[in-house]
Design a protein around this motif. Structure first.
Motif, PDB file in Angstrom:
ATOM      1  N   ASP A 121       7.854 -76.192  42.161  1.00  0.00           N
ATOM      2  CA  ASP A 121       7.805 -74.980  42.996  1.00  0.00           C
ATOM      3  C   ASP A 121       6.446 -74.797  43.680  1.00  0.00           C
ATOM      4  OD1 ASP A 121      10.396 -74.084  42.155  1.00  0.00           O
ATOM      5  OD2 ASP A 121       9.474 -73.457  40.253  1.00  0.00           O
ATOM      6  N   ILE A 122       5.412 -75.466  43.138  1.00  0.00           N
ATOM      7  CA  ILE A 122       4.031 -75.205  43.601  1.00  0.00           C
ATOM      8  C   ILE A 122       3.609 -76.282  44.600  1.00  0.00           C
ATOM      9  CG2 ILE A 122       1.622 -75.041  42.818  1.00  0.00           C
ATOM     10  CD1 ILE A 122       2.826 -74.135  40.074  1.00  0.00           C
ATOM     11  N   VAL A 143      -6.069 -81.666  38.143  1.00  0.00           N
ATOM     12  CA  VAL A 143      -5.114 -80.699  37.571  1.00  0.00           C
ATOM     13  C   VAL A 143      -3.736 -80.897  38.206  1.00  0.00           C
ATOM     14  CG1 VAL A 143      -4.544 -78.233  37.453  1.00  0.00           C
ATOM     15  CG2 VAL A 143      -6.879 -78.988  37.027  1.00  0.00           C
ATOM     16  N   GLN A 144      -3.740 -81.068  39.513  1.00  0.00           N
ATOM     17  CA  GLN A 144      -2.497 -81.291  40.266  1.00  0.00           C
ATOM     18  C   GLN A 144      -1.771 -82.515  39.697  1.00  0.00           C
ATOM     19  OE1 GLN A 144      -3.424 -82.424  44.280  1.00  0.00           O
ATOM     20  NE2 GLN A 144      -1.285 -82.424  44.920  1.00  0.00           N
ATOM     21  N   HIS A 145      -2.532 -83.576  39.475  1.00  0.00           N
ATOM     22  CA  HIS A 145      -1.966 -84.824  38.932  1.00  0.00           C
ATOM     23  C   HIS A 145      -1.422 -84.602  37.520  1.00  0.00           C
ATOM     24  CE1 HIS A 145      -1.588 -89.091  38.108  1.00  0.00           C
ATOM     25  NE2 HIS A 145      -2.305 -88.919  37.013  1.00  0.00           N
ATOM     26  N   GLU A 146      -2.207 -83.918  36.706  1.00  0.00           N
ATOM     27  CA  GLU A 146      -1.816 -83.684  35.301  1.00  0.00           C
ATOM     28  C   GLU A 146      -0.529 -82.863  35.209  1.00  0.00           C
ATOM     29  OE1 GLU A 146      -3.211 -85.124  32.814  1.00  0.00           O
ATOM     30  OE2 GLU A 146      -2.362 -84.016  31.112  1.00  0.00           O
ATOM     31  N   ASP A 150       3.104 -81.716  43.725  1.00  0.00           N
ATOM     32  CA  ASP A 150       2.903 -82.348  45.036  1.00  0.00           C
ATOM     33  C   ASP A 150       2.085 -81.401  45.918  1.00  0.00           C
ATOM     34  OD1 ASP A 150       4.342 -84.622  44.406  1.00  0.00           O
ATOM     35  OD2 ASP A 150       6.253 -83.729  45.021  1.00  0.00           O
ATOM     36  N   GLY A 151       1.762 -81.833  47.133  1.00  0.00           N
ATOM     37  CA  GLY A 151       1.012 -80.955  48.034  1.00  0.00           C
ATOM     38  C   GLY A 151      -0.472 -81.257  47.983  1.00  0.00           C
ATOM     39  N   PHE A 152      -1.307 -80.211  47.964  1.00  0.00           N
ATOM     40  CA  PHE A 152      -2.756 -80.449  48.040  1.00  0.00           C
ATOM     41  C   PHE A 152      -3.518 -79.566  47.057  1.00  0.00           C
ATOM     42  CE2 PHE A 152      -1.829 -76.986  50.950  1.00  0.00           C
ATOM     43  CZ  PHE A 152      -2.876 -76.096  50.762  1.00  0.00           C
ATOM     44  N   ALA A 179       1.326 -73.139  52.708  1.00  0.00           N
ATOM     45  CA  ALA A 179       1.799 -73.295  51.325  1.00  0.00           C
ATOM     46  C   ALA A 179       2.839 -72.210  51.050  1.00  0.00           C
ATOM     47  CB  ALA A 179       0.636 -73.152  50.349  1.00  0.00           C
ATOM     48  N   LYS A 180       3.717 -72.475  50.069  1.00  0.00           N
ATOM     49  CA  LYS A 180       4.734 -71.464  49.734  1.00  0.00           C
ATOM     50  C   LYS A 180       4.518 -70.879  48.345  1.00  0.00           C
ATOM     51  CE  LYS A 180       8.399 -74.817  48.343  1.00  0.00           C
ATOM     52  NZ  LYS A 180       7.529 -75.523  47.437  1.00  0.00           N
ATOM     53  N   CYS A 181       3.772 -71.604  47.523  1.00  0.00           N
ATOM     54  CA  CYS A 181       3.454 -71.099  46.176  1.00  0.00           C
ATOM     55  C   CYS A 181       2.139 -71.729  45.728  1.00  0.00           C
ATOM     56  CB  CYS A 181       4.587 -71.456  45.212  1.00  0.00           C
ATOM     57  SG  CYS A 181       4.300 -70.868  43.537  1.00  0.00           S
ATOM     58  N   VAL A 182       1.135 -70.901  45.460  1.00  0.00           N
ATOM     59  CA  VAL A 182      -0.213 -71.409  45.166  1.00  0.00           C
ATOM     60  C   VAL A 182      -0.593 -71.104  43.719  1.00  0.00           C
ATOM     61  CG1 VAL A 182      -2.641 -71.391  45.859  1.00  0.00           C
ATOM     62  CG2 VAL A 182      -0.872 -70.955  47.567  1.00  0.00           C
TER      63      VAL A 182
END
Ligand code: CO8
Length: 377
Positions: A121-122, A143-146, A150-152, A179-182
């Motif tokens: 969702d993020i 953190v994104q990887h862990e 997806d995204g940035f 972005a739609k969910c941060v």
């Protein structure tokens, strides 16, 4: 900035609190033992006037001047050791999760659960705090990887206002449609930058990590949600709170661990200068939304100093303001750089009623002030 676009909400928050506590008494006992040893070791230089005597600290002073009784720390090891006076962290290998990513992920998972979100969702991760433990790759990308998002992701630093400024960037990304969910996270691992040999600042800080999910109202499934009515930020340069730690030391031949590379401040000046700036900022922000300070049900303020918050609230509302209008967490957590107002929000928002208004506001180094005006949906 007044929100004129479709509704954007905070739909969940999370916190990671370290397992280790240091009380004022423990900290003062260790500092005083260090200072006495220092003074004995340098008696001749002190008597000749070449060196200044180290003054003693007091637990009573700390609580009276700041409201702090204890602080949580990532690791206790080293901090109370008078031959070390700094925390001891084993260095992690490059293929291990970094300390900051670890605590960021812990808070993020809690916020995601509260908001009912999965990684899918993020689409944006903002890590925003007073220090990052390395320059790159960004902690946010780790953190994104862990978490498998997806995204940035990107890191940003604004000292005490990092959390609110991070939420501003989240808001802007959602309003702009990038972005739609941060997921906005504040892994405040600050004890490595505290000068535990400095009587005036050794007691101020503790470690923590906080996280917030912000998204469009139409994707929100959380019952406990806050519409963002507006965000406002200001900065004004001051060296009264400063850390000169940085990549230039290697080239300037300066001691990379010198006192000025650690946190230092003119605390009284900061107190006197920033309190009116913060009160004025909140007044202006509320006025721009046609809200009076009296209509605000809760102020989740920056947690640097209890007396400072009393002064800000007095300027906004006068005397005799009920304590539950401005919840404080500083007694237990101390100053956690930018995370303080988010900790207060996290622990003290569930009881508000539909339509109630709240203000999150940070203030500190920069100087910087950041605020969000929220309405419970
Ligand atoms: N024990 C006993 N006496 C002490 C101590 C102590 N530990 N410390 C100071 N004193 C003495 C002083 O020396 C002074 O003595 P004298 O009058 O003889 O000179 C006397 O007590 C009074 O000193 P102050 O006037 O400085 O004391 P204050 O009442 O102002 O309290 C505070 C000091 C608590 C520091 C207070 O000024 C304060 O909290 N100010 C606000 C500061 C603030 O908000 N700073 C924000 C910093 S956080 C931030 O911006 C994020 C940065 C990034 C995080 C960094 C992490 C490492």
């Amino acid at each position: 900035m007044k929100n004129t676009s479709p509704s954007i909400v905070i739909s969940g928050s999370g916190i990671w609190t370290p397992a280790n506590v240091i009380t004022n008494e423990e900290l003062v006992d260790s500092y005083n033992a260090y200072a006495q040893k220092f003074n004995a070791d340098h008696q001749a230089d002190i008597e000749s006037g070449e060196m200044e005597e180290k003054p003693l600290s007091s637990a009573r002073f700390i609580e009276k001047a700041s409201g702090i009784r204890s602080r949580y720390v990532y690791t206790k090891e080293g901090i109370l050791d008078i031959d070390r006076m700094r925390p001891k962290f084993p260095e992690r290998k490059e293929d291990e999760l970094s300390n900051q990513a670890e605590i960021a992920v812990a808070a993020a998972r809690e916020a995601m659960t509260a908001a009912g979100k999965t990684a899918a969702d993020i689409d944006a991760v903002i890590v925003s705090c007073a220090y990052t433990q390395r320059a790159y790759p960004a902690i946010a990308i780790e953190v994104q990887h862990e978490l498998g998002i997806d995204g940035f992701g990107f890191d940003m630093l604004v000292a005490c206002s990092a959390a609110t400024f991070g939420l501003h960037r989240a808001y802007d990304s959602l309003a702009a449609g990038s972005a739609k969910c941060v997921l906005a996270i504040n892994p405040e691992l600050v004890t490595p930058q505290v000068n535990y040999c400095d009587r005036d600042s050794h007691f101020i800080f503790g470690d923590v990590s906080t996280a917030v999910i912000m998204e469009w109202a139409d994707t929100c499934t959380s019952e406990n949600r806050y519409e963002i009515l507006g965000v406002k930020a200001m900065t004004r340069f001051s060296s009264n709170i400063r850390s000169n730690f940085g990549h230039m030391s290697r080239a300037t031949d300066a001691d990379p661990y010198g006192w000025d590379k650690l946190f230092h401040q003119a605390g009284r000046k900061v107190f006197e200068e920033v309190s009116p700036i913060a009160a004025g900022h909140i007044s202006e922000h509320l006025a721009s939304l046609d809200i009076t300070p009296r209509e605000v049900n809760r102020f989740w303020l920056h947690q640097a100093n209890l007396n400072m918050n009393r002064m800000v609230i007095k300027q906004l509302l006068g005397e005799d303001v009920p304590a539950d209008k401005t919840p404080t967490i500083i007694e237990r957590y101390a100053n956690t750089a930018s995370a303080g107002s988010i900790i207060a929000f996290h622990f003290y928002n569930q009881d508000l009623q539909k339509g109630d208004i709240g203000v999150i506001c940070s203030f500190g180094a920069g100087y910087s002030v950041g605020s969000l005006v929220l309405r419970k949906q």
